[in-house]
Design a protein around this motif. Structure first.
Motif: not given
Length: 321
Positions: A104-109
């Motif tokens: 999820k954090l990677t998708e936000e980046l």
């Protein structure tokens, strides 16, 4: 009878599953302890390296420029920086929300930098991005389950090569670290370009370190050559620490997930045992009732037959006369 057999099958299935979850709990516990010992054995060197690197960065001359310190301001003004993201997930699931939080954090980046490059460590992340049609620019196999200095070094050198060739302008690593034995947190750390460490320290320990080292500092042969020599080791050490932290966090999350599964399994077994005992008791009661009813009916049948025989014996003499 069919319902009792179904309950027994479910109890047997849950028992077999709990054997697997207990084994996974023990395996994760052993692997996590081994990884933490390995990290503890290498931490003194990397802490000393980070401290020395901080001293070097604080004593760089004014106006000093180096490729590893290049913020690419011109590229940023022209069309935006190209960011490389190293996403560290696990090779396997059954670890609670461990993989989900990192992805999820990677998708936000990636949403903030659509022209970025994605590098995956771990099969779960790679499969997820491929299934969701997100391009993966690099894959580091067999690293999540066995983090080593050699594998961390290969990641660091590839990132350095891409940065020096200006194919990427920033390098970030997204991984999970352990706050304590029960809590983990997702981290996003910038590896390149390096930031001049002349800002206010973040905590008291860093402040004391900065205040305690104010002596004159000479860089030999020169600052540029020194950075070329120590930056690869610095990045290698940080990436290795991140990989081991992620490895420990994965098995900590898996231990908690397996422990929760065991507790839920025990509660379910208790409920099923109660249901089984009730059904079995109802079946026994029904069997006793049927036996008693059959015995009563048989007794009534024998009594009726006896009466008929007595009546027959009393009637036959009259018929002969």
């Amino acid at each position: 009878m069919g319902q009792i057999r179904e309950i027994k099958d479910r109890i047997s299935s849950i028992d077999n599953t709990m054997k697997i979850t207990n084994a996974m709990y023990m395996i994760s516990s052993t692997k996590m302890n081994n990884a933490r010992r390995s990290l503890a054995a290498t931490e003194p060197y990397f802490y000393a390296l980070q401290d020395m690197f901080a001293r070097v960065m604080r004593h760089l001359p004014e106006g000093f420029h180096h490729p590893y310190l290049d913020n690419r301001e011109k590229r940023q003004q022209e069309g935006g920086l190209r960011r490389a993201i190293i996403c560290v997930t696990a090779d396997k699931g059954l670890a609670g929300s461990y993989n989900h939080n990192i992805i999820k954090l990677t998708e936000e980046l990636l949403a903030d930098h659509p022209n970025g490059m994605l590098f995956t460590v771990g099969e779960v992340g790679r499969q997820y991005f491929l299934q969701h049609h997100i391009e993966v620019d690099g894959e580091f196999h067999y690293t999540a389950q066995k983090p080593t200095l050699a594998r961390a070094r290969s990641i660091a050198f590839e990132m350095l090569d891409l940065f020096e060739e200006k194919k990427i302008d920033e390098v970030f690593i997204v991984f999970t670290s352990m706050k304590n034995s029960m809590e983990t947190q997702c981290n996003m750390t910038q590896l390149l370009p390096l930031i001049r460490l002349n800002a206010k320290p973040f905590n008291q320990e860093e402040a004391m370190t900065a205040m305690g080292i104010q002596e004159d500092f000479e860089l030999e042969p020169n600052a540029s050559e020194l950075l070329y020599n120590i930056v690869p080791d610095y990045l290698n050490g940080y990436i290795y620490s991140a990989l081991v932290e992620a490895f420990c966090s994965e098995h900590s999350a898996r231990m908690q997930a397996m422990d929760s599964a065991n507790k839920n399994g025990q509660e379910l077994l208790q409920e099923l045992n109660i249901r089984y005992n009730r059904e079995r008791q109802a079946q026994i009661t029904q069997e006793i009732t049927e036996v008693a009813a059959g015995a009563k009916a048989r007794a009534q049948q024998l009594a009726a037959a006896t009466r008929r025989k007595k009546l027959k014996k009393g009637v036959m003499p009259d018929a002969n006369r």
